[in-house]
Motif scaffolding. Structure first.
Motif, PDB file in Angstrom:
ATOM      1  N   GLY A  74       0.796  -1.096   0.051  1.00 47.29           N
ATOM      2  CA  GLY A  74      -0.010  -0.142   0.032  1.00 47.29           C
ATOM      3  C   GLY A  74       0.801   1.226   0.024  1.00 47.29           C
ATOM      4  N   PRO A  75       0.361   2.428  -0.087  1.00 47.91           N
ATOM      5  CA  PRO A  75       1.298   3.662   0.023  1.00 47.91           C
ATOM      6  C   PRO A  75       2.386   3.714   0.909  1.00 47.91           C
ATOM      7  CG  PRO A  75      -1.232   4.186   0.139  1.00 47.91           C
ATOM      8  CD  PRO A  75      -1.136   2.755   0.324  1.00 47.91           C
ATOM      9  N   GLY A  76       3.466   3.610   0.545  1.00 46.93           N
ATOM     10  CA  GLY A  76       4.778   3.684   1.299  1.00 46.93           C
ATOM     11  C   GLY A  76       4.942   2.486   1.902  1.00 46.93           C
ATOM     12  N   ALA A  77       4.175   1.333   1.919  1.00 46.29           N
ATOM     13  CA  ALA A  77       4.317  -0.025   2.648  1.00 46.29           C
ATOM     14  C   ALA A  77       4.832  -0.835   1.828  1.00 46.29           C
ATOM     15  CB  ALA A  77       3.144  -0.443   3.319  1.00 46.29           C
ATOM     16  N   TRP A  78       5.960  -1.343   2.051  1.00 49.82           N
ATOM     17  CA  TRP A  78       6.777  -2.044   1.104  1.00 49.82           C
ATOM     18  C   TRP A  78       7.314  -3.454   1.679  1.00 49.82           C
ATOM     19  CZ3 TRP A  78       7.915  -1.494  -4.301  1.00 49.82           C
ATOM     20  CH2 TRP A  78       7.462   0.007  -4.828  1.00 49.82           C
ATOM     21  N   ARG A  79       7.670  -4.420   1.175  1.00 53.08           N
ATOM     22  CA  ARG A  79       8.253  -5.733   1.757  1.00 53.08           C
ATOM     23  C   ARG A  79       9.226  -6.218   0.797  1.00 53.08           C
ATOM     24  NH1 ARG A  79       4.518 -10.189   1.684  1.00 53.08           N
ATOM     25  NH2 ARG A  79       3.042  -8.805   1.012  1.00 53.08           N
ATOM     26  N   VAL A  80      10.559  -6.483   1.334  1.00 60.44           N
ATOM     27  CA  VAL A  80      11.536  -6.768   0.356  1.00 60.44           C
ATOM     28  C   VAL A  80      12.103  -8.183   1.047  1.00 60.44           C
ATOM     29  CG1 VAL A  80      13.881  -6.262  -0.365  1.00 60.44           C
ATOM     30  CG2 VAL A  80      12.267  -4.642   0.006  1.00 60.44           C
TER      31      VAL A  80
END
Ligand code: S3P
Length: 446
Positions: A74-80
């Motif tokens: 979602g906005p600004g929410a990332w997983r790597v």
């Protein structure tokens, strides 16, 4: 790989005081690093507040091409989900970094210490920027430069060694990008890699490496320098990252509030890392009314909500040793200086010549287009202030440089006649939503 869109001229005109409360997007330096360390870690790194700008999206794409699973929730929410040090995959094609010096240089450090062959490329601005400063230490660590343009410009192809050699390196200039590239390469080398910087530069790489479990220590070196020693081949463990608001982006509404008469603006939760806050110190010396409403900690960085009121500024001399802590803020500082009373001398700006554009020349030309008296003396920029009154009315050439575009749009909010920049498209490289955010405060930019 030039910037695809046609130029978009943008105009700013004065339209009464600015007021309101805003929050600028996440820090660009920390956003790049969160994706890069996510790539090099084991496990899944969750990132909140990632800057979703073009520069950072190029780094996300590069991390994917090197084997990471990168997911936006979602906005600004990332997983790597990373591959671990040593686990990089050779990308199928060239990595395009667009306009991003930080993304490309830090990734050169990562790739140049792995036994893979990688080609780096970018837009017309990045193709002009010096990369020898990164290739030199990487060659000492065992990398081979297979192809390069024009003595060290992208497109560049690098082949990393089977095992990188640890080095002790003194960068020829104070640059967080050089320091970071060497430290990131040092992750893949056995033993200790150290960087001795002539002047301390932003320490986001060191902080995030420690947060991901690397062992490193930093100590003062000389009057302004710092020695950082990293223990190689750690197992980096994914850790959550909270990206604070970017002080280099906050600089634009901040200076706008100072120069537009009657303004009163609150900027929320701006990162105040001392290695990034030279602009605040400088503006306060110039008489700026900037007060701290509240202070807290966000993901290991200090942040402060700032209240900025229009102020009568006075010219000062900015010492060269302050440059690393405000290196990206000189264009907008020069705009503030144009409205001050008296002369502002900014010393030691040689590094501005090799940013997204030759910023020293671009700022001088932009100020002159606005009717401001200014000159370059050696590596200094000297601006004669107009005591709150600047003619404006000019068109500014941005040379694919987002900060030149934003700085002169800020200027146009307080000049007698509007200011136009020839292309606002590049603003998206670091500050998507800049125009909307400024107009929310009462600006007229469009
Ligand atoms: C950056 C370092 C600075 C700065 C750039 C971001 C970083 O460059 O100008 O915008 O994130 O490390 P140098 O290290 O070349 O001064």
């Amino acid at each position: 790989m030039a910037h695809a869109e046609p130029p978009i001229p943008v105009t700013a005109r004065s339209h009464g005081p600015l007021s309101g409360r805003v929050r600028v997007p996440g820090d660009k330096s920390i956003s790049h690093r969160s994706l890069i360390l996510g790539l090099l870690a084991i496990g899944e790194a969750r990132i909140h507040g990632l800057l979703e700008s073009e520069d950072v999206m190029h780094t996300a794409a590069a991390a994917r091409a090197l084997g990471a699973i990168v997911h936006r929730d979602g906005p600004g929410a990332w997983r790597v989900r990373g591959v671990g040090i040593g686990g990089l995959r050779e990308p199928a094609g060239p990595l395009d970094f667009g306009n991003a010096g930080t993304g490309s240089r830090l990734m050169m450090g990562v790739c140049g210490a792995h036994p893979i062959t990688v080609t780096f490329d970018g837009d017309a601005s990045l193709r002009q920027r010096p990369m020898r400063r990164i290739l030199d230490p990487l060659e000492l660590m065992g990398a081979t430069v297979v192809a390069q343009q024009d003595g060290g410009r992208v497109p560049i192809t690098i082949r990393g060694p089977k095992e990188a050699v640890p080095i002790s390196y003194r960068p020829p200039v104070a640059s967080a990008q050089i320091k970071s590239a060497v430290l990131l390469a040092g992750l893949a080398a056995p033993g200790e890699t150290s960087v001795i910087e002539p002047e301390a530069t932003r320490d986001h790489t060191e902080k995030m490496l420690a947060h991901f479990g690397a062992e490193l220590r930093a100590s003062p070196d000389g009057a302004h320098g710092r020695r950082i020693v990293l223990k190689g081949q750690p197992e980096l463990q994914a850790a959550p990252v909270l990206v604070p608001a970017d002080p280099s982006s906050a600089a634009f509404p901040l200076v706008a509030a100072l120069i537009v008469p009657g303004s009163d603006v609150i900027i929320e939760s701006v990162m105040t890392n001392p290695l990034r806050s030279g602009l605040l110190a400088t503006l306060r010396e110039m008489g700026a009314d900037i007060t701290v409403e509240s202070e807290s900690d966000a993901g290991g960085e200090s942040v402060a909500t700032l209240r900025v009121r229009a102020s009568a500024l006075c010219g000062i001399t900015v010492p060269s040793e302050r440059a690393p802590s405000m290196i990206d803020e000189y264009p907008v500082l020069a705009v503030a200086a144009a409205f001050a009373t008296g002369t502002t001398r900014m010393r030691g700006l040689q590094e501005l010549r090799v940013k997204e554009s030759d910023r020293l020349a671009a700022v001088e030309a932009g100020l002159k287009a606005a009717g401001v008296t200014c000159r370059i003396e050696g590596d200094d920029l000297v601006v004669e202030g107009g005591s709150g009154s600047v003619a404006g009315g000019g068109v500014v050439a941005t040379h694919l440089d987002h900060r030149i575009a934003m700085s002169f749009l800020v200027m146009g909010l307080a000049t007698r006649k509007p200011m136009q920049v020839d292309d606002g498209a590049m603003i998206a490289t670091s500050f998507p939503g800049f125009v909307a955010l400024m107009n929310e405060l009462g600006a007229e930019i469009g």
